[in-house]
Motif scaffolding. Structure first.
Motif, PDB file in Angstrom:
ATOM      1  N   PHE A  46      66.569 -90.184 -65.562  1.00 50.21           N
ATOM      2  CA  PHE A  46      66.602 -91.344 -66.446  1.00 50.21           C
ATOM      3  C   PHE A  46      65.962 -92.534 -65.748  1.00 50.21           C
ATOM      4  O   PHE A  46      66.432 -92.986 -64.707  1.00 50.21           O
ATOM      5  CB  PHE A  46      68.064 -91.634 -66.801  1.00 50.21           C
ATOM      6  N   TYR A  47      64.890 -93.044 -66.335  1.00 48.46           N
ATOM      7  CA  TYR A  47      64.217 -94.253 -65.858  1.00 48.46           C
ATOM      8  C   TYR A  47      64.782 -95.402 -66.687  1.00 48.46           C
ATOM      9  O   TYR A  47      64.366 -95.627 -67.821  1.00 48.46           O
ATOM     10  CB  TYR A  47      62.709 -94.084 -66.059  1.00 48.46           C
ATOM     11  N   HIS A  48      65.751 -96.113 -66.121  1.00 50.67           N
ATOM     12  CA  HIS A  48      66.502 -97.136 -66.856  1.00 50.67           C
ATOM     13  C   HIS A  48      65.912 -98.507 -66.549  1.00 50.67           C
ATOM     14  O   HIS A  48      66.018 -99.005 -65.435  1.00 50.67           O
ATOM     15  CB  HIS A  48      67.975 -97.078 -66.445  1.00 50.67           C
ATOM     16  N   GLU A  49      65.325 -99.121 -67.556  1.00 52.69           N
ATOM     17  CA  GLU A  49      64.548-100.339 -67.354  1.00 52.69           C
ATOM     18  C   GLU A  49      65.053-101.441 -68.285  1.00 52.69           C
ATOM     19  O   GLU A  49      65.469-101.186 -69.414  1.00 52.69           O
ATOM     20  CB  GLU A  49      63.072-100.040 -67.656  1.00 52.69           C
ATOM     21  N   THR A  50      65.009-102.663 -67.813  1.00 54.04           N
ATOM     22  CA  THR A  50      65.300-103.794 -68.669  1.00 54.04           C
ATOM     23  C   THR A  50      64.095-104.707 -68.725  1.00 54.04           C
ATOM     24  O   THR A  50      63.180-104.627 -67.898  1.00 54.04           O
ATOM     25  CB  THR A  50      66.538-104.588 -68.186  1.00 54.04           C
ATOM     26  N   ALA A  51      64.084-105.581 -69.723  1.00 54.34           N
ATOM     27  CA  ALA A  51      63.048-106.596 -69.862  1.00 54.34           C
ATOM     28  C   ALA A  51      63.710-107.853 -70.400  1.00 54.34           C
ATOM     29  O   ALA A  51      64.477-107.787 -71.374  1.00 54.34           O
ATOM     30  CB  ALA A  51      61.954-106.124 -70.815  1.00 54.34           C
ATOM     31  N   LEU A  52      63.437-108.974 -69.773  1.00 53.77           N
ATOM     32  CA  LEU A  52      63.981-110.258 -70.209  1.00 53.77           C
ATOM     33  C   LEU A  52      62.853-111.046 -70.876  1.00 53.77           C
ATOM     34  O   LEU A  52      61.772-111.206 -70.298  1.00 53.77           O
ATOM     35  CB  LEU A  52      64.551-111.033 -69.017  1.00 53.77           C
ATOM     36  N   ALA A  61      75.317 -90.943 -67.490  1.00 54.93           N
ATOM     37  CA  ALA A  61      75.472 -90.204 -68.747  1.00 54.93           C
ATOM     38  C   ALA A  61      74.153 -89.658 -69.271  1.00 54.93           C
ATOM     39  O   ALA A  61      74.117 -88.623 -69.943  1.00 54.93           O
ATOM     40  CB  ALA A  61      76.121 -91.103 -69.803  1.00 54.93           C
ATOM     41  N   PHE A  62      73.036 -90.339 -68.977  1.00 55.28           N
ATOM     42  CA  PHE A  62      71.727 -89.898 -69.466  1.00 55.28           C
ATOM     43  C   PHE A  62      70.854 -89.310 -68.359  1.00 55.28           C
ATOM     44  O   PHE A  62      69.683 -89.004 -68.584  1.00 55.28           O
ATOM     45  CB  PHE A  62      70.981 -91.075 -70.112  1.00 55.28           C
ATOM     46  N   ALA A  63      71.417 -89.143 -67.180  1.00 53.11           N
ATOM     47  CA  ALA A  63      70.613 -88.744 -66.024  1.00 53.11           C
ATOM     48  C   ALA A  63      69.991 -87.357 -66.171  1.00 53.11           C
ATOM     49  O   ALA A  63      68.966 -87.069 -65.551  1.00 53.11           O
ATOM     50  CB  ALA A  63      71.459 -88.796 -64.749  1.00 53.11           C
ATOM     51  N   GLU A  64      70.579 -86.501 -66.982  1.00 50.34           N
ATOM     52  CA  GLU A  64      70.061 -85.131 -67.102  1.00 50.34           C
ATOM     53  C   GLU A  64      68.841 -85.035 -68.012  1.00 50.34           C
ATOM     54  O   GLU A  64      68.194 -83.983 -68.076  1.00 50.34           O
ATOM     55  CB  GLU A  64      71.162 -84.216 -67.639  1.00 50.34           C
ATOM     56  N   PHE A  65      68.508 -86.127 -68.712  1.00 50.39           N
ATOM     57  CA  PHE A  65      67.424 -86.073 -69.692  1.00 50.39           C
ATOM     58  C   PHE A  65      66.136 -86.692 -69.129  1.00 50.39           C
ATOM     59  O   PHE A  65      66.185 -87.619 -68.324  1.00 50.39           O
ATOM     60  CB  PHE A  65      67.822 -86.826 -70.961  1.00 50.39           C
ATOM     61  N   PRO A  66      64.966 -86.197 -69.551  1.00 54.53           N
ATOM     62  CA  PRO A  66      63.691 -86.795 -69.137  1.00 54.53           C
ATOM     63  C   PRO A  66      63.438 -88.055 -69.967  1.00 54.53           C
ATOM     64  O   PRO A  66      62.574 -88.093 -70.848  1.00 54.53           O
ATOM     65  CB  PRO A  66      62.679 -85.686 -69.443  1.00 54.53           C
ATOM     66  N   LEU A  67      64.158 -89.103 -69.656  1.00 58.48           N
ATOM     67  CA  LEU A  67      64.266 -90.263 -70.538  1.00 58.48           C
ATOM     68  C   LEU A  67      63.747 -91.531 -69.863  1.00 58.48           C
ATOM     69  O   LEU A  67      64.111 -91.831 -68.725  1.00 58.48           O
ATOM     70  CB  LEU A  67      65.734 -90.450 -70.938  1.00 58.48           C
ATOM     71  N   TRP A  68      62.943 -92.264 -70.598  1.00 59.34           N
ATOM     72  CA  TRP A  68      62.550 -93.623 -70.199  1.00 59.34           C
ATOM     73  C   TRP A  68      63.187 -94.554 -71.213  1.00 59.34           C
ATOM     74  O   TRP A  68      62.788 -94.600 -72.369  1.00 59.34           O
ATOM     75  CB  TRP A  68      61.036 -93.746 -70.197  1.00 59.34           C
ATOM     76  N   GLY A  69      64.201 -95.276 -70.768  1.00 61.31           N
ATOM     77  CA  GLY A  69      64.931 -96.160 -71.655  1.00 61.31           C
ATOM     78  C   GLY A  69      64.674 -97.611 -71.315  1.00 61.31           C
ATOM     79  O   GLY A  69      64.858 -98.032 -70.170  1.00 61.31           O
ATOM     80  N   LEU A  70      64.248 -98.394 -72.297  1.00 64.14           N
ATOM     81  CA  LEU A  70      63.953 -99.810 -72.112  1.00 64.14           C
ATOM     82  C   LEU A  70      64.971-100.630 -72.907  1.00 64.14           C
ATOM     83  O   LEU A  70      65.106-100.463 -74.118  1.00 64.14           O
ATOM     84  CB  LEU A  70      62.536-100.116 -72.591  1.00 64.14           C
ATOM     85  N   CYS A  71      65.690-101.507 -72.186  1.00 63.83           N
ATOM     86  CA  CYS A  71      66.734-102.340 -72.794  1.00 63.83           C
ATOM     87  C   CYS A  71      66.306-103.807 -72.717  1.00 63.83           C
ATOM     88  O   CYS A  71      66.471-104.445 -71.668  1.00 63.83           O
ATOM     89  CB  CYS A  71      68.063-102.159 -72.076  1.00 63.83           C
ATOM     90  N   PRO A  72      65.730-104.363 -73.781  1.00 63.77           N
ATOM     91  CA  PRO A  72      65.287-105.756 -73.733  1.00 63.77           C
ATOM     92  C   PRO A  72      66.443-106.720 -74.028  1.00 63.77           C
ATOM     93  O   PRO A  72      67.323-106.423 -74.835  1.00 63.77           O
ATOM     94  CB  PRO A  72      64.235-105.813 -74.836  1.00 63.77           C
ATOM     95  N   TYR A  73      66.416-107.872 -73.363  1.00 65.51           N
ATOM     96  CA  TYR A  73      67.432-108.904 -73.582  1.00 65.51           C
ATOM     97  C   TYR A  73      66.740-110.246 -73.827  1.00 65.51           C
ATOM     98  O   TYR A  73      65.882-110.663 -73.045  1.00 65.51           O
ATOM     99  CB  TYR A  73      68.371-109.018 -72.376  1.00 65.51           C
ATOM    100  N   ASP A  74      67.144-110.895 -74.890  1.00 61.96           N
ATOM    101  CA  ASP A  74      66.590-112.190 -75.285  1.00 61.96           C
ATOM    102  C   ASP A  74      67.306-113.291 -74.511  1.00 61.96           C
ATOM    103  O   ASP A  74      68.490-113.564 -74.745  1.00 61.96           O
ATOM    104  CB  ASP A  74      66.781-112.370 -76.794  1.00 61.96           C
ATOM    105  N   THR A  75      66.601-113.942 -73.597  1.00 58.66           N
ATOM    106  CA  THR A  75      67.227-114.970 -72.757  1.00 58.66           C
ATOM    107  C   THR A  75      67.618-116.210 -73.546  1.00 58.66           C
ATOM    108  O   THR A  75      68.376-117.047 -73.045  1.00 58.66           O
ATOM    109  CB  THR A  75      66.302-115.372 -71.595  1.00 58.66           C
ATOM    110  N   ARG A  76      67.130-116.343 -74.778  1.00 61.18           N
ATOM    111  CA  ARG A  76      67.510-117.493 -75.610  1.00 61.18           C
ATOM    112  C   ARG A  76      68.961-117.398 -76.066  1.00 61.18           C
ATOM    113  O   ARG A  76      69.579-118.431 -76.354  1.00 61.18           O
ATOM    114  CB  ARG A  76      66.583-117.586 -76.832  1.00 61.18           C
ATOM    115  N   ILE A  77      69.502-116.202 -76.145  1.00 61.50           N
ATOM    116  CA  ILE A  77      70.850-116.041 -76.685  1.00 61.50           C
ATOM    117  C   ILE A  77      71.784-115.249 -75.774  1.00 61.50           C
ATOM    118  O   ILE A  77      72.976-115.121 -76.073  1.00 61.50           O
ATOM    119  CB  ILE A  77      70.817-115.356 -78.072  1.00 61.50           C
ATOM    120  N   THR A  78      71.269-114.707 -74.670  1.00 59.23           N
ATOM    121  CA  THR A  78      72.093-113.877 -73.786  1.00 59.23           C
ATOM    122  C   THR A  78      72.756-114.740 -72.721  1.00 59.23           C
ATOM    123  O   THR A  78      72.068-115.423 -71.972  1.00 59.23           O
ATOM    124  CB  THR A  78      71.243-112.790 -73.105  1.00 59.23           C
ATOM    125  N   PRO A  79      74.095-114.718 -72.619  1.00 56.51           N
ATOM    126  CA  PRO A  79      74.789-115.544 -71.627  1.00 56.51           C
ATOM    127  C   PRO A  79      74.428-115.149 -70.200  1.00 56.51           C
ATOM    128  O   PRO A  79      74.097-113.997 -69.923  1.00 56.51           O
ATOM    129  CB  PRO A  79      76.270-115.267 -71.921  1.00 56.51           C
TER     130      PRO A  79
END
Length: 306
Positions: A4-10, A119-137
């Protein structure tokens, strides 16, 4: 690709979101990879308008459409498992995760962001979780940094995240508003049977459904059992209620479970109480677990609005 390639973007604007998300989606389509969008309505609409009605993009319910993080993990694992079994060597998914900026309590979704690394480590997964800094505490952004191994930028970079760490997110659970009043029930080192009896009596006269009443009695008994079996005395049980909602807390002086998946995935290791925690994570309207002034505290609520 394995794992699992777990990535975020702000991002701080809709244009920045699209600058990150559109190349991610188009890259998956170009490579013939299953490409899934699990965003909230606004970002889904932005992506649909930018990418067009390409049938190769699969639009899923966002995590905000799941009532509970454990439900989201179960639902997504089922989808990823089917794609992997069908031969997918890389799966791409971009999805928003609920937080207080959109009116949702964070701490159990923060635990979700940490738990999916396993939980997702067994899958060939690239997951991108974006967060909006205008509203994210800020406290949410701090947890996001701790739980994502990689960072995507609007300029097209994909970088290792120096803030990525292990262990549970550090944000503390927030007490329920009902806890501002005196508890209806307060017990120290009670037996599970005594707790079931006390809860059943305390919720008499509320408007809880039969299912919700069963859920809170089960949850109270389960977390007291866990505290007595795995925690450090004293184990303190408290219950608050109004006409339509019940909140229960159980605190002990131990450190709590070390496994970030505790309660968020099923387990056959029933001696560790993991199965019981998972059941209440799938039935109660809200569950939090973490260190508070009274020690390690599990909080559950059912009914009404959390």
């Amino acid at each position: 690709m394995t794992g699992f390639y777990h990535e975020t973007a702000l991002y701080g604007s809709d244009d920045d979101f699209l600058a990150i998300a559109v190349p991610f989606v188009e890259g998956g389509l170009r490579e013939g990879q299953p490409t899934l969008v699990a965003c909230a309505d606004k970002n889904t609409s932005l992506l649909r308008a930018a990418v067009g009605d390409d049938d190769a993009v699969t639009y899923l319910p966002g995590a905000d459409q799941y009532a509970r993080p454990a439900d989201a993990i179960a639902g997504y694992r089922d989808i990823f498992g089917k794609l992997a079994n069908a031969g997918a060597t890389r799966i791409r998914t971009i999805g928003d995760v609920p937080h207080p900026g959109v009116g949702v309590r964070w701490d159990w979704w923060g635990r979700y962001e940490n738990a999916v690394n396993q939980a997702f480590a067994e899958f060939p997964l690239w997951g991108l979780c974006p967060y909006d800094t205008r509203i994210t505490p800020p406290e949410v952004l701090a947890d996001v940094a701790r739980t994502h191994e990689y960072l995507a930028t609007a300029s097209g970079e994909h970088l290792p995240n120096p803030d990525f760490g292990t262990g549970l997110p550090l944000s503390s659970p927030v007490p329920d508003t009902l806890e501002q009043g005196a508890p209806r029930v307060s017990l120290v080192d009670p037996t599970p049977a005594a707790v079931r009896e006390a809860v059943s009596a305390a919720i008499t006269g509320t408007t809880l459904t039969e299912d919700s009443a069963h859920d809170i009695v089960y949850a109270a008994s389960e977390i007291v059992t866990n505290g007595l079996s795995h925690g450090v005395a004293p184990v303190r049980f408290r219950l608050w209620a109004d006409d339509s909602r019940v909140v229960v807390t159980v605190s002990d002086q131990g450190s709590g479970p070390s496994d970030p998946l505790a309660g968020l995935m099923p387990t056959t290791a029933t001696r560790s109480a993991g199965l019981g925690l998972w059941i209440l994570h799938r039935t109660c309207d809200y569950v939090s677990m973490g260190r508070e002034e009274d020690g390690f505290t599990v909080r559950v609520s059912v009914g009404g609005h959390t």
